[in-house]
Design a protein around this motif. Structure first.
Motif, PDB file in Angstrom:
ATOM      1  N   ARG A 132      52.855  -6.474 -63.180  1.00  0.00           N
ATOM      2  CA  ARG A 132      52.972  -5.294 -64.064  1.00  0.00           C
ATOM      3  C   ARG A 132      53.824  -3.941 -63.823  1.00  0.00           C
ATOM      4  O   ARG A 132      53.386  -3.732 -62.429  1.00  0.00           O
ATOM      5  CB  ARG A 132      51.485  -4.605 -64.526  1.00  0.00           C
ATOM      6  N   MET A 133      54.703  -3.539 -64.353  1.00  0.00           N
ATOM      7  CA  MET A 133      55.652  -2.471 -64.021  1.00  0.00           C
ATOM      8  C   MET A 133      55.892  -1.158 -65.017  1.00  0.00           C
ATOM      9  O   MET A 133      55.621  -1.784 -66.317  1.00  0.00           O
ATOM     10  CB  MET A 133      56.839  -3.054 -63.643  1.00  0.00           C
ATOM     11  N   ALA A 134      56.251  -0.073 -64.537  1.00  0.00           N
ATOM     12  CA  ALA A 134      56.490   0.653 -65.305  1.00  0.00           C
ATOM     13  C   ALA A 134      57.882   0.521 -66.186  1.00  0.00           C
ATOM     14  O   ALA A 134      58.887  -0.276 -65.471  1.00  0.00           O
ATOM     15  CB  ALA A 134      56.693   2.136 -64.697  1.00  0.00           C
ATOM     16  N   THR A 135      58.229   0.889 -67.269  1.00  0.00           N
ATOM     17  CA  THR A 135      59.509   0.807 -68.053  1.00  0.00           C
ATOM     18  C   THR A 135      60.608   0.856 -67.098  1.00  0.00           C
ATOM     19  O   THR A 135      61.328  -0.101 -67.213  1.00  0.00           O
ATOM     20  CB  THR A 135      59.431   1.531 -69.276  1.00  0.00           C
ATOM     21  N   PRO A 136      60.917   1.754 -66.435  1.00  0.00           N
ATOM     22  CA  PRO A 136      62.451   1.991 -65.881  1.00  0.00           C
ATOM     23  C   PRO A 136      62.277   0.774 -64.687  1.00  0.00           C
ATOM     24  O   PRO A 136      63.568  -0.018 -64.711  1.00  0.00           O
ATOM     25  CB  PRO A 136      62.266   3.351 -64.765  1.00  0.00           C
ATOM     26  N   HIS A 137      61.218   0.584 -63.963  1.00  0.00           N
ATOM     27  CA  HIS A 137      61.396  -0.453 -63.100  1.00  0.00           C
ATOM     28  C   HIS A 137      61.389  -2.093 -63.733  1.00  0.00           C
ATOM     29  O   HIS A 137      62.083  -2.740 -63.196  1.00  0.00           O
ATOM     30  CB  HIS A 137      59.854  -0.360 -62.143  1.00  0.00           C
ATOM     31  N   PHE A 138      60.644  -2.180 -64.784  1.00  0.00           N
ATOM     32  CA  PHE A 138      60.789  -3.215 -65.516  1.00  0.00           C
ATOM     33  C   PHE A 138      62.334  -3.463 -65.887  1.00  0.00           C
ATOM     34  O   PHE A 138      62.882  -4.579 -65.713  1.00  0.00           O
ATOM     35  CB  PHE A 138      60.064  -3.332 -66.726  1.00  0.00           C
ATOM     36  N   CYS A 139      62.941  -2.479 -66.342  1.00  0.00           N
ATOM     37  CA  CYS A 139      64.356  -2.710 -66.748  1.00  0.00           C
ATOM     38  C   CYS A 139      65.333  -3.047 -65.758  1.00  0.00           C
ATOM     39  O   CYS A 139      66.177  -3.863 -65.925  1.00  0.00           O
ATOM     40  CB  CYS A 139      64.921  -1.389 -67.524  1.00  0.00           C
ATOM     41  N   ASP A 140      65.175  -2.583 -64.459  1.00  0.00           N
ATOM     42  CA  ASP A 140      66.003  -2.653 -63.369  1.00  0.00           C
ATOM     43  C   ASP A 140      65.834  -3.996 -62.950  1.00  0.00           C
ATOM     44  O   ASP A 140      66.688  -4.701 -62.378  1.00  0.00           O
ATOM     45  CB  ASP A 140      65.513  -1.456 -62.343  1.00  0.00           C
ATOM     46  N   THR A 141      64.607  -4.560 -62.851  1.00  0.00           N
ATOM     47  CA  THR A 141      64.240  -5.734 -62.678  1.00  0.00           C
ATOM     48  C   THR A 141      64.866  -6.898 -63.410  1.00  0.00           C
ATOM     49  O   THR A 141      65.348  -7.910 -63.115  1.00  0.00           O
ATOM     50  CB  THR A 141      62.600  -6.229 -62.654  1.00  0.00           C
ATOM     51  N   MET A 142      64.608  -6.547 -64.996  1.00  0.00           N
ATOM     52  CA  MET A 142      65.760  -7.774 -65.718  1.00  0.00           C
ATOM     53  C   MET A 142      67.016  -7.635 -65.450  1.00  0.00           C
ATOM     54  O   MET A 142      67.422  -8.766 -65.505  1.00  0.00           O
ATOM     55  CB  MET A 142      64.992  -7.404 -67.187  1.00  0.00           C
ATOM     56  N   TYR A 143      67.612  -6.462 -65.523  1.00  0.00           N
ATOM     57  CA  TYR A 143      68.933  -6.552 -64.718  1.00  0.00           C
ATOM     58  C   TYR A 143      69.370  -7.267 -63.480  1.00  0.00           C
ATOM     59  O   TYR A 143      70.275  -7.995 -63.823  1.00  0.00           O
ATOM     60  CB  TYR A 143      69.520  -4.976 -64.638  1.00  0.00           C
ATOM     61  N   GLU A 144      68.538  -7.160 -62.520  1.00  0.00           N
ATOM     62  CA  GLU A 144      68.774  -7.677 -61.391  1.00  0.00           C
ATOM     63  C   GLU A 144      68.754  -9.139 -61.713  1.00  0.00           C
ATOM     64  O   GLU A 144      69.393 -10.177 -61.233  1.00  0.00           O
ATOM     65  CB  GLU A 144      67.873  -7.464 -60.332  1.00  0.00           C
ATOM     66  N   ALA A 145      67.526  -9.890 -62.545  1.00  0.00           N
ATOM     67  CA  ALA A 145      67.559 -11.155 -62.675  1.00  0.00           C
ATOM     68  C   ALA A 145      68.673 -11.686 -63.483  1.00  0.00           C
ATOM     69  O   ALA A 145      69.065 -12.835 -63.139  1.00  0.00           O
ATOM     70  CB  ALA A 145      66.221 -11.451 -63.259  1.00  0.00           C
ATOM     71  N   VAL A 146      69.196 -10.971 -64.346  1.00  0.00           N
ATOM     72  CA  VAL A 146      70.353 -11.558 -65.318  1.00  0.00           C
ATOM     73  C   VAL A 146      71.574 -11.639 -64.206  1.00  0.00           C
ATOM     74  O   VAL A 146      72.255 -12.560 -64.321  1.00  0.00           O
ATOM     75  CB  VAL A 146      70.688 -10.650 -66.393  1.00  0.00           C
ATOM     76  N   ASN A 147      71.678 -10.588 -63.469  1.00  0.00           N
ATOM     77  CA  ASN A 147      72.923 -10.461 -62.712  1.00  0.00           C
ATOM     78  C   ASN A 147      72.773 -11.634 -61.520  1.00  0.00           C
ATOM     79  O   ASN A 147      74.034 -11.988 -61.206  1.00  0.00           O
ATOM     80  CB  ASN A 147      72.688  -8.893 -61.901  1.00  0.00           C
ATOM     81  N   GLN A 148      71.598 -11.870 -61.104  1.00  0.00           N
ATOM     82  CA  GLN A 148      71.475 -12.833 -60.187  1.00  0.00           C
ATOM     83  C   GLN A 148      71.929 -14.224 -60.776  1.00  0.00           C
ATOM     84  O   GLN A 148      72.527 -14.948 -60.135  1.00  0.00           O
ATOM     85  CB  GLN A 148      70.194 -13.042 -59.638  1.00  0.00           C
ATOM     86  N   ALA A 149      71.473 -14.323 -61.937  1.00  0.00           N
ATOM     87  CA  ALA A 149      71.699 -15.689 -62.923  1.00  0.00           C
ATOM     88  C   ALA A 149      73.307 -16.012 -63.055  1.00  0.00           C
ATOM     89  O   ALA A 149      73.922 -16.879 -62.877  1.00  0.00           O
ATOM     90  CB  ALA A 149      70.992 -15.560 -64.143  1.00  0.00           C
ATOM     91  N   CYS A 150      73.868 -14.665 -63.650  1.00  0.00           N
ATOM     92  CA  CYS A 150      75.447 -14.873 -63.756  1.00  0.00           C
ATOM     93  C   CYS A 150      76.122 -14.968 -62.499  1.00  0.00           C
ATOM     94  O   CYS A 150      77.076 -16.072 -62.354  1.00  0.00           O
ATOM     95  CB  CYS A 150      75.757 -13.695 -64.148  1.00  0.00           C
TER      96      CYS A 150
END
Length: 413
Positions: A132-150
């Protein structure tokens, strides 16, 4: 008077624009469903005139959303009796867009990138730093996951046209608003806007069980079936309802919360904060909580270990799974009595364990259903992992990107 005339003309123009967009989307949907299809067959499928189909497909070709496929020359020894040009087929142009789908699980985010045809390009998994994460941390984490995939596929995140996100909780998909999610520490979050600010392309959200239903309808057990229910079991319990080929979400976007239907007054505490919810007896966290209360000397952290103990004859472990099965049977019977669906799909990786679909569970469900002289709904098990959830999220994003794309098609294209 002049103002009224201008308003009337504006409303008429907007109505005509909406009709054009709807027509283009309908043609795109027919092409997507068929894979490859000739214009005359599009006209038959849509009810549009051949002239209208020609205009629409010309616009879609001009903007690069579809492409023509010339049939291979016939290898038959017998010459063709058809005169004129061979019938040219159309298909979606896969390179038109790249789309990412994300499935946010309890401790992992799965990313799947598809092309515009819906073909897999690459997949990637990234552990979450915390469930469970606060919203800003969650958004940064989703960005990192997509960036890693790309990066894994030699792509840039800027190559993406849209991102679909599937997460557990009460989600208003239309507003991209999260009332509550087990992935967030915040409640009542405009998560769509927050993710838009973090990502280089539009982001689309929905409840993960809804997107499982979409994946089942497009790729799985629900193909060619327009009325069915999907029940998902993992950390929690979710449900997706498909009626007339469309996902039912409810007035606030919070419908189909099967896991939060009540099965016991003042019962076990659910992660949503209320008591007596079905998932408080069936979800992974509920099973582990019960096991660790009953046996404090050897704490358990995963359901597979608990299941192995039950299989080996551990009385405590077997009692936990037996109760979960009885509660689940009660919930399934309620679904049948309320919806009378044609098909119920039990979906998710946890279904590889049979305690929720054993013969005794399904028989208990049958005994609790209103008895009529007609066959009960078919119950199918589809035990797949997070890849399918991410594919549902990507398919949803493809639909939304398609809508944005046809809106941008010039009128005189």
């Amino acid at each position: 008077m002049r103002g009224e005339t201008v308003l009337a003309l504006t409303e008429k123009s907007n109505h005509n624009s909406d009709q054009r967009e709807a027509g283009r989307l309908q043609v795109l949907d027919v092409i997507r469903a068929a894979g490859t299809i000739a214009r005359i067959d599009i006209a038959k499928a849509t009810g549009f005139s051949p002239a209208t189909v020609t205009v629409i497909t010309s616009q879609l070709l001009e903007t690069g959303l579809i492409e023509e496929i010339t049939p291979e020359p016939s290898t038959d020894a017998k010459p063709s009796t058809r005169r004129g040009r061979p019938r040219v087929a159309l298909r979606l142009r896969g390179k038109a867009h790249l789309i990412a789908g994300l499935k946010v699980a309890h401790n992992m985010v799965s990313v799947l990138i598809l092309d515009f045809e819906g073909k897999d390009v690459l997949s990637h998994e990234m552990p979450l730093p915390e469930p469970r994460m606060a919203t800003p941390h969650f958004c940064d984490t989703m960005y990192e996951a997509v960036n890693q995939a790309c990066a894994k596929g030699g792509l840039s995140i800027n190559d993406l046209s849209g991102i679909g996100v599937a997460l557990a909780g009460l989600v208003d998909a239309k507003r991209r608003f999260i009332y509550w999610s087990s992935s967030l520490t915040d409640r009542n979050v405009n998560l769509g806007a927050a993710l838009d600010a973090a990502m280089p392309c539009p982001v689309f959200l929905d409840n993960d069980a809804n997107l499982v239903a979409k994946a089942e309808h497009l790729f799985g057990e629900g193909r060619n079936i327009d009325d069915f229910i999907v029940v998902t079991i993992e950390h929690g319990v979710g449900m997706g309802i498909v009626i007339d080929g469309e996902i039912y979400r409810g007035t606030r976007g919070c419908g189909a919360e099967f896991g939060h239907t009540k099965v016991q007054l003042e019962g076990a505490l659910c992660q949503c904060g209320q008591r007596g919810c079905l998932e408080a007896y069936v979800g992974n966290y509920a099973l582990l909580r019960e096991a660790n209360i009953m046996d404090r000397e050897t704490p358990l952290t995963d359901v597979p270990t608990l299941f192995k103990r039950a299989q080996s004859g551990d009385t405590m472990a077997r009692s936990i799974f037996d109760r979960a099965g009885r509660m689940f049977a009660m919930g399934l019977a309620n679904l049948v009595n309320i919806f009378d669906p044609k098909l119920i799909i039990l979906a998710g990786e946890r279904l590889s364990f049979d305690y929720l679909h054993a013969d005794t569970v399904l028989e208990s469900m049958r005994q609790s259903v209103v008895q009529v002289d007609a066959p009960l709904p078919d119950v199918r098990v589809h035990a797949w992992g997070d890849h399918m959830w991410a594919k549902g999220a990507a398919a949803y994003a493809i639909e939304q990107v398609s809508a944005l794309s046809v809106r941008e098609v010039p009128v005189d294209a």
